[in-house]
Design a protein around this motif. Structure first.
Motif, mmCIF file in Angstrom:
data_model
loop_
_atom_site.group_PDB
_atom_site.id
_atom_site.type_symbol
_atom_site.label_atom_id
_atom_site.label_comp_id
_atom_site.label_asym_id
_atom_site.label_seq_id
_atom_site.Cartn_x
_atom_site.Cartn_y
_atom_site.Cartn_z
ATOM 1 N N VAL A 43 46.325 37.401 34.576
ATOM 2 C CA VAL A 43 45.354 38.274 35.234
ATOM 3 C C VAL A 43 45.980 38.820 36.502
ATOM 4 O O VAL A 43 46.244 38.072 37.429
ATOM 5 N N ALA A 44 46.268 40.103 36.521
ATOM 6 C CA ALA A 44 46.935 40.692 37.679
ATOM 7 C C ALA A 44 46.026 40.667 38.905
ATOM 8 O O ALA A 44 46.452 40.315 39.994
ATOM 9 N N TYR A 45 44.772 41.030 38.729
ATOM 10 C CA TYR A 45 43.828 41.030 39.838
ATOM 11 C C TYR A 45 42.428 41.126 39.269
ATOM 12 O O TYR A 45 42.234 41.463 38.108
ATOM 13 N N ARG A 46 41.449 40.825 40.077
ATOM 14 C CA ARG A 46 40.058 40.821 39.654
ATOM 15 C C ARG A 46 39.283 41.826 40.492
ATOM 16 O O ARG A 46 39.402 41.842 41.707
ATOM 17 N N VAL A 47 38.510 42.674 39.852
ATOM 18 C CA VAL A 47 37.738 43.704 40.539
ATOM 19 C C VAL A 47 36.310 43.213 40.736
ATOM 20 O O VAL A 47 35.590 42.982 39.764
#
Length: 341
Positions: free
Chosen positions: A54-58
């Motif tokens: 998971v690169a990043y969470r919005v």
């Protein structure tokens, strides 16, 4: 009168369907709505934690920011064409989907201010910062006469990483870090680090390390002779080919030039699309599309105003998707499949 048009190509492989809308909150901008709920839900459903996939969470409430220009100033709208930030900024310094870094000039140059703009409408005044595409941003804080602290934030403003006397530069899955001795600038060095604080390529002699490709397989570096080379994830050169300049990879291609060749090269260093280059800034494929100019059967890539009656869109194989567009300039495509002209 707004001078910006936004192009949308429904056939782009990474774009969503369009919905009709009559809202026009950003002057004369024409932008068709797109349903992005599937993307937002996908991010919101991801578990928190140190998942390397998971690169990043919005966070909920964040929307993509799309720049527009009005009366010589820059502002930002969302995909529904609602104004998120009014057109009051003079320079767009760094950008990603949900984070922008801008400069606003005052009555004189000494009054200039930099800001981080977030996709939830929040504006953060900063002195020195970097946007770490796409889900992080870093702000440097002075903690002494020479020392400083770099804090890497997630979109929700929680702290991901905190380091002293280390500048964090723009990246995607990983980040570039300059290890700074505040008392001896000559002892500074450049390293590569991921968002969990793990360093790569110890003892390297690279003058500069650029971003890795989307799949994380290769990166462009500047070697000890100031030539551009391609390395793998272990820091090994993938070939003995060198370039006088090579941009970062996007959609599997990087724009650059070497003796006798210039254009877009693949990850093995092979020339795929021969072009003429008239530009100063990096140019990248997005959604497997790139705006260009066709003159005398030659593809021209430029980041400057260059009026032509034959601006065109090409794909990653060099095929002409669309030709005959009258424009002074077409910006490269964003990840949502739109391009500003």
């Amino acid at each position: 009168m707004c001078l910006v048009c936004i192009l949308f190509f429904s056939f782009l492989p990474c774009c969503t369907d369009r919905n009709e809308s009559t809202e026009k909150d950003a002057g004369d901008i024409s932008l068709e709505d797109k349903d992005l709920s599937f993307e937002q839900e996908a991010f919101d459903s991801q578990d928190e934690g140190e998942d390397e996939n998971v690169a990043y969470r919005v966070p909920r409430g964040f929307e993509m920011l799309i720049p527009y220009e009005m009366n010589g100033k820059i502002g930002f709208i969302n995909p529904a064409r609602n104004v998120v930030f009014e057109a009051e900024y003079d320079y767009l310094l760094e950008e990603s989907r949900y984070i922008m870094m801008v400069k606003k000039l005052g009555p004189d140059s000494s009054d200039a201010m930099n800001y981080i703009l977030l996709g939830n409408g929040e504006k953060i005044p900063i002195d020195k910062a970097s946007v770490i595409k796409d889900g992080f941003y870093c702000i440097e804080y002075r903690i002494g006469s020479r020392e400083f602290k770099s804090v890497l934030y997630r979109l929700d403003k929680s702290v991901q990483l905190e380091l002293e006397n280390i500048s964090i530069y723009n990246g995607s899955q990983s980040m570039f870090m300059e290890i700074v001795n505040p008392y001896d600038k000559n002892s500074s060095r450049l390293d590569y680090i991921d968002r969990f604080g793990r360093f790569y390529f110890p003892g390297n002699t690279f003058k500069r390390i650029y971003d890795f490709s989307e799949d994380g397989l290769v990166a462009v570096v500047m070697d000890e002779n100031f030539d551009s080379r391609i390395i793998d994830r272990e820091g090994n050169y993938v070939s003995d080919k060198i370039w006088w300049r090579l941009d970062t990879f996007s959609n599997g291609l990087a724009l650059g030039g070497r003796e006798g060749e210039q254009g877009f090269f693949d990850m093995a260093g092979n020339l795929i699309i021969s072009t003429k280059i008239v530009r100063e800034l990096p140019m990248h494929f997005h959604c497997e599309r790139m705006p260009c100019i066709i003159e005398n059967n030659e593809i021209i890539i430029t980041d400057k105003d260059y009026f032509s009656e034959n601006w065109a869109i090409i794909d990653t194989k060099g095929n002409h998707i669309k030709e005959g567009i009258h424009a002074n300039y077409i910006h490269e495509f964003s990840d949502d499949g739109t391009a500003v002209m």
